[in-house]
Design a protein around this motif. Structure first.
Motif, short mmCIF file in Angstrom:
data_model
loop_
_atom_site.label_atom_id
_atom_site.label_comp_id
_atom_site.label_asym_id
_atom_site.label_seq_id
_atom_site.Cartn_x
_atom_site.Cartn_y
_atom_site.Cartn_z
N HIS A 42 26.87 -33.53 -6.76
CA HIS A 42 26.08 -33.42 -7.99
C HIS A 42 26.88 -33.86 -9.22
O HIS A 42 26.33 -34.50 -10.11
CB HIS A 42 25.60 -31.98 -8.19
CG HIS A 42 24.51 -31.57 -7.26
ND1 HIS A 42 23.45 -32.39 -6.92
CD2 HIS A 42 24.30 -30.40 -6.61
CE1 HIS A 42 22.65 -31.74 -6.09
NE2 HIS A 42 23.14 -30.52 -5.89
N TYR A 58 16.26 -34.44 -13.17
CA TYR A 58 16.24 -33.32 -12.23
C TYR A 58 15.07 -32.39 -12.54
O TYR A 58 14.27 -32.06 -11.66
CB TYR A 58 17.57 -32.55 -12.33
CG TYR A 58 17.78 -31.54 -11.24
CD1 TYR A 58 18.65 -31.81 -10.18
CD2 TYR A 58 17.15 -30.30 -11.25
CE1 TYR A 58 18.87 -30.88 -9.17
CE2 TYR A 58 17.35 -29.37 -10.26
CZ TYR A 58 18.21 -29.66 -9.22
OH TYR A 58 18.42 -28.74 -8.22
N ILE A 79 14.06 -32.65 -4.25
CA ILE A 79 14.56 -33.46 -5.36
C ILE A 79 15.56 -34.44 -4.78
O ILE A 79 16.39 -34.08 -3.93
CB ILE A 79 15.23 -32.56 -6.42
CG1 ILE A 79 14.20 -31.63 -7.06
CG2 ILE A 79 15.94 -33.40 -7.48
CD1 ILE A 79 14.81 -30.54 -7.92
#
Length: 114
Positions: A42, A58, A79
């Motif tokens: 991330h 996001y 996602i």
């Protein structure tokens, strides 16, 4: 840098990347290589999108998928950033071999998480 924040996590969530930090729920989680690798993925995604656009994308994708699935957790798991991180969190060498913007491979739902 890995920081411990016990009171910011909801239910079973135990880690979070917030550029340039990795936040974990318990001190022992600093040693969880799979979790830390997931969060490092991330951080790379955030860096590629210059941080703020990452958070906008996001949240937008989560909101749209929540409407689509009518299930916030299923939306979260699908996602594109999460799909990339979950798919590769067990590969400690992933970030060394990952192509830039690797999350784009996960935008289209081919094998979506149930």
């Amino acid at each position: 840098m890995i920081l411990v924040f016990r009171h910011i996590f909801y239910k079973n969530y135990v880690g979070l990347s917030f550029w340039p930090f990795i936040l974990v729920k318990h001190p022992k989680l600093r040693q969880d290589t799979t979790l830390i690798n997931h969060e490092k993925i991330h951080l790379r995604q955030q860096l590629e999108l210059l941080v703020v656009p990452f958070y906008i994308w996001y949240l937008t994708e989560w909101a749209l998928r929540t409407l689509w699935y009518l299930d916030a957790y299923r939306a979260y798991r699908n996602i594109c950033f999460e799909r990339e991180a979950y798919a590769n969190e067990g590969r400690e060498d992933y970030l060394r071999h990952r192509r830039p913007f690797g999350f784009l491979r996960y935008v289209v739902l081919v094998n979506a998480h149930p």
